[in-house]
Motif scaffolding. Structure first.
Motif, PDB file in Angstrom:
ATOM      1  N   GLN A 165      26.161  74.971   3.408  1.00  0.00           N
ATOM      2  CA  GLN A 165      26.097  73.580   2.955  1.00  0.00           C
ATOM      3  C   GLN A 165      27.387  72.833   3.267  1.00  0.00           C
ATOM      4  OE1 GLN A 165      24.579  73.979  -1.333  1.00  0.00           O
ATOM      5  NE2 GLN A 165      24.092  71.859  -0.830  1.00  0.00           N
ATOM      6  N   LYS A 191      22.832  65.766  -0.645  1.00  0.00           N
ATOM      7  CA  LYS A 191      22.122  64.496  -0.838  1.00  0.00           C
ATOM      8  C   LYS A 191      22.726  63.762  -2.039  1.00  0.00           C
ATOM      9  CE  LYS A 191      17.831  63.881   0.091  1.00  0.00           C
ATOM     10  NZ  LYS A 191      16.333  63.907   0.072  1.00  0.00           N
ATOM     11  N   PHE A 248      22.544  71.122  -5.165  1.00  0.00           N
ATOM     12  CA  PHE A 248      21.212  70.865  -4.620  1.00  0.00           C
ATOM     13  C   PHE A 248      20.547  69.637  -5.248  1.00  0.00           C
ATOM     14  CE2 PHE A 248      21.210  75.681  -4.173  1.00  0.00           C
ATOM     15  CZ  PHE A 248      21.471  75.652  -2.817  1.00  0.00           C
ATOM     16  N   MET A 302      17.543  67.158  -3.999  1.00  0.00           N
ATOM     17  CA  MET A 302      16.752  67.796  -2.956  1.00  0.00           C
ATOM     18  C   MET A 302      15.418  68.268  -3.519  1.00  0.00           C
ATOM     19  SD  MET A 302      19.411  70.200  -0.834  1.00  0.00           S
ATOM     20  CE  MET A 302      20.959  69.580  -0.176  1.00  0.00           C
ATOM     21  N   GLU A 317      13.157  71.163   0.909  1.00  0.00           N
ATOM     22  CA  GLU A 317      14.440  70.933   1.574  1.00  0.00           C
ATOM     23  C   GLU A 317      15.409  72.081   1.316  1.00  0.00           C
ATOM     24  OE1 GLU A 317      14.905  66.080   1.734  1.00  0.00           O
ATOM     25  OE2 GLU A 317      15.121  67.086  -0.218  1.00  0.00           O
ATOM     26  N   ILE A 318      15.440  72.563   0.088  1.00  0.00           N
ATOM     27  CA  ILE A 318      16.316  73.692  -0.244  1.00  0.00           C
ATOM     28  C   ILE A 318      15.911  74.927   0.540  1.00  0.00           C
ATOM     29  CG2 ILE A 318      16.972  75.302  -2.080  1.00  0.00           C
ATOM     30  CD1 ILE A 318      16.709  72.918  -4.031  1.00  0.00           C
TER      31      ILE A 318
END
Length: 436
Positions: free
Chosen positions: A103, A110, A210, A213, A217-218
């Protein structure tokens, strides 16, 4: 339902007994035919020897023989089951930590700058971290100082990265001192929170990144991270933050491990359990959505049912991750792993526990020593503490019948198992059995 005695089976038993003059009763014939029926109708899979330590292999195979479908006492209405930790047990290394670094390297967030600043402070007490977590000048580091530096760096990256609110490529930004400072201090903060405040705060903290998300998406991000780290070398990297943007924290240095590896022996063990009528569950301290990718995607070889994977959970609203841990859901480490067993596995089965548990560290201790566990497999990371106590018990029973705990070694330089209870630590070529 009673097994029917076929004419062929009955005739076979009678011929054998007549030939050897063995007295036989109707009950004996029924028992023999019943056992034959089980073995004919079920696929009795034997565990591959792979790179198992011989005594460890023998103990596991004996457990399967005693409790699987090939056993005369097997009861399909009371199916036995096994529980596995994931990180460092079912795979080599930590899928959640690998994803955290992925990440960072790909700026895969996001979060707007103000949201990011809120997430990196989420539930972490104010004040300095543990004494051993100082900057290179020997000064204590506080949450306020390091999060201010990270906020400054994130604002710069957010306003310049084409994937956020800017126009610069990821490659260009990775070469900046702001990115280098960001990466070093993010991993330092992760280590500092876990070391200072333990699992209750440290384990959920990394998941808040996260927020905003979706599950999809994760999981796409997790799969990309897995694939990248499976192709990376096993090793370690030391980060040092640049002097040019030292900020309030000063210069910090931190080391992390690289690479993930599949464990074909664990995958085969899981499938062998299943083929022998022993159900398999995973209980991980990583995020459930993340572990599901590894444990259920056929390309990785484990191919478990999604509903058999348990891990950490954040709340979701309309399928989107929120900045709050799931209500009434245990932190899936230490006692939390046993709570998962009791509330979501054992309860569904009338109250009995697993016959087998596998783990690697102190956060698996309670699961390895849980009610009804007949055999505990410890992937040997040469650790002290609670897991070290169980490892010592395993060593004392090596070569003896009916051990309660068994050890399995590996070479951390390759990430692969070796056929001994000892382990070769990363950066070494010496086999070690127990922590000093």
């Amino acid at each position: 339902m009673k097994n029917k005695i076929t004419f062929k089976a009955l005739l076979s038993v009678m011929v054998i007994c007549l030939f050897f003059s063995i007295p036989v009763s109707a009950a004996d014939i029924g028992k023999s035919a019943s056992t034959s029926q089980v073995r004919d109708d079920q696929s009795i899979q034997v565990l591959d020897k792979g790179k198992w330590a011989p005594d460890t292999y023998r103990a596991v195979q004996n457990l399967i023989d005693k409790h699987g479908v090939g056993s005369p006492s097997y009861n399909p209405k009371r199916k036995p089951y096994a529980v596995f930790d994931w990180d460092h047990t079912s795979i080599m290394s930590d899928t959640q930590e690998a994803l955290f670094l992925y990440q960072i390297d790909h700026l895969a967030f996001k979060l707007k700058p103000e949201e990011f600043y809120e997430m990196i402070k989420m539930n972490v007490p104010d004040g300095p971290f543990s004494d051993e977590l100082q900057n290179l000048q020997g000064d204590a580091i506080t949450l306020e100082e390091i999060t201010e530096d990270l906020k400054r760096n994130y604002e710069y990256l957010y306003s310049n990265y084409e994937g956020m609110n800017g126009k610069e490529s990821l490659e260009t930004l990775r070469s900046t001192d702001q990115f280098k400072d960001f990466k070093a201090k993010m991993y330092f903060l992760y280590e500092a929170i876990g070391e200072t405040y333990g699992i209750e705060i440290g384990y959920p903290w990394v998941l808040y990144l996260f927020v905003n998300m979706s599950t999809e998406e994760i999981q796409q991000l997790a799969e990309a991270s897995n694939d990248y780290s499976l192709g990376a070398g096993m090793g370690s990297v030391t980060l040092r933050s640049p002097e040019s943007v030292s900020g309030k924290t000063g210069i910090v240095e931190i080391t992390y491990s690289t690479g993930l590896r599949l464990s074909s022996e664990i995958s085969n063990l899981m499938h062998t359990f299943i083929e022998n009528g022993i159900d398999v569950y995973v209980i991980s301290a990583s995020m459930e959505d993340v572990v599901e990718v590894f444990a259920t995607n056929p390309k990785y070889g484990y191919n478990l049912p999604k509903e058999n994977v348990f891990g950490m959970r954040l709340k979701k609203k309309d399928g989107i991750i929120q900045a709050k841990y799931e209500n009434n859901w245990p932190i899936t480490a230490r006692e939390g792993k046993v709570k998962i067993i009791e509330q979501f596995i054992s309860k569904e089965r009338g109250g009995y526990g697993p016959i087998f548990a596998a783990g690697d560290t102190h956060t698996d201790y309670e699961m390895l020593t849980a009610k009804d566990v007949k055999l505990g497999l410890i992937i040997n990371r040469v650790k002290a503490g609670d897991i070290g106590k169980l490892s010592k018990i395993a060593v004392e029973r090596m070569g003896k019948n009916n051990p309660k705990f068994i050890l399995q070694g590996r070479n951390e330089n390759t990430g692969l198992w070796i056929p001994t209870e000892s382990t070769i630590k990363l950066g070494s070529n010496e086999e070690k059995l127990l922590a000093d």
